[in-house]
Design a protein around this motif. Structure first.
Motif, mmCIF file in Angstrom:
data_model
loop_
_atom_site.group_PDB
_atom_site.id
_atom_site.type_symbol
_atom_site.label_atom_id
_atom_site.label_comp_id
_atom_site.label_asym_id
_atom_site.label_seq_id
_atom_site.Cartn_x
_atom_site.Cartn_y
_atom_site.Cartn_z
ATOM 1 N N ASN A 131 4.299 -9.543 -0.565
ATOM 2 C CA ASN A 131 5.263 -9.150 -1.180
ATOM 3 C C ASN A 131 6.165 -9.468 -2.193
ATOM 4 O O ASN A 131 6.846 -8.685 -2.797
ATOM 5 N N CYS A 163 12.955 -1.336 -4.305
ATOM 6 C CA CYS A 163 12.704 -1.392 -4.069
ATOM 7 C C CYS A 163 12.652 -0.963 -2.213
ATOM 8 O O CYS A 163 11.685 -0.297 -1.259
ATOM 9 N N ASN A 167 10.912 1.387 -0.397
ATOM 10 C CA ASN A 167 9.871 1.371 1.000
ATOM 11 C C ASN A 167 10.188 2.088 2.622
ATOM 12 O O ASN A 167 9.566 2.359 3.164
ATOM 13 N N ARG A 171 8.374 4.618 4.781
ATOM 14 C CA ARG A 171 8.345 4.510 5.990
ATOM 15 C C ARG A 171 8.607 5.508 7.350
ATOM 16 O O ARG A 171 7.785 6.210 8.277
ATOM 17 N N HIS A 178 2.704 -0.325 5.812
ATOM 18 C CA HIS A 178 3.405 -0.339 4.181
ATOM 19 C C HIS A 178 2.581 0.463 3.119
ATOM 20 O O HIS A 178 0.770 -0.042 3.163
ATOM 21 N N GLU A 180 2.034 0.227 -0.177
ATOM 22 C CA GLU A 180 2.260 0.121 -2.204
ATOM 23 C C GLU A 180 2.681 0.655 -2.748
ATOM 24 O O GLU A 180 1.900 1.985 -2.766
#
Length: 269
Positions: A131, A163, A167, A171, A178, A180
């Motif tokens: 992370n 960020c 994310n 999702r 996850h 990237e």
């Protein structure tokens, strides 16, 4: 190593030096490998590298990489080819006598516990470090320096906030794993949008030039379907309730379908 030895216990991965290579080359021909969890196999070993005062115990780990082809780069360096999604997590890749690809890693430790426990401890540590690596190298968390601490903190918080938002958005498209930023941003951001109006309705058409545009299409359809459903009940919900519905959908993998509820204020007696 001296700092680690001074503590009660240490566990870290060794760099691929010539001494570590020799240990692995001998171990590759042996058969006493045991299960180390998560598709890995391991065995105990010992090594004394240059600068070490004594021989230390190590854990040798390996796993076979299915469907992986190794191609040569300059200087004898090998890289993965033809293996989408095959991400290295612990070590380096090598071929055996049958031309099967194996990923290897060597951990040095002072911990007195089972081999499978040590391997899992390092995998957990690696997952946590990933992370920070993504924040620094894919979101630019380490891309600014200044003597003004206030500005550094402000930029760091902005990067972390963007960020987190990204994310959660990804999702919504793929709640199972996850993705990237280095792959999800080109997939979901590099597209052309066109807005048209007809009969009182506004339509936005998104055209992607990405090579995997079919994946982008599935992602946007899933997100649009969710917000269509949310819009049907949005008028009955507060802003906070709507936000918790979005979080519940994005984090469904961890919530197991459970609906998050915002904390309610206590009423005065």
């Amino acid at each position: 190593m001296r700092g680690g030895a001074a503590r009660s216990g240490y566990l870290f991965k060794l760099r691929l030096t010539s001494g570590v290579k020799r240990v692995l080359e001998r171990a590759m021909r042996q058969t006493d490998w045991q299960d180390a969890g998560a598709g890995w196999h391991g065995k105990w070993g010992a090594v004394r590298l240059r600068g070490w005062g004594r021989q230390r115990r190590v854990v040798l780990l390996r796993r076979r990489l299915a469907g992986v082809i190794l191609s040569e780069r300059g200087g004898g360096e090998r890289r993965l080819a033809g293996a989408p999604g095959a991400q290295l997590r612990l070590g380096f890749v090598e071929l055996d006598a049958r031309q099967d690809a194996w990923e290897y890693a060597v951990l040095v430790t002072s911990l007195e516990t089972e081999l499978v426990t040590i391997a899992q401890l390092y995998r957990d540590r690696g997952d946590a470090e990933n992370n920070f690596d993504e924040l620094k190298n894919q979101w630019g968390w380490a891309g600014f320096t200044t003597h003004d601490l206030k500005r550094c903190r402000l930029m760091g918080r902005i990067v972390a906030l963007v960020c987190n938002w990204w994310n959660l958005f990804v999702r919504l498209a793929d709640p199972d794993q996850h993705r990237e930023a280095i792959t999800s941003r080109p997939l979901l951001l590099q597209a052309i949008g066109r807005q048209t109006q007809h009969a009182g309705q506004t339509t936005i058409t998104v055209t992607s030039a990405h090579g995997a545009h079919h994946r982008a299409r599935r992602a946007f359809i899933r997100i649009a379907a969710f917000f269509t459903t949310l819009r049907q009940t949005a008028e009955q919900l507060t802003d906070l309730d709507r936000w918790y519905r979005i979080l519940s959908y994005a984090l469904v993998k961890y919530l197991k379908g459970r609906q998050l509820d915002p904390p309610r204020r206590l009423q005065h007696a």
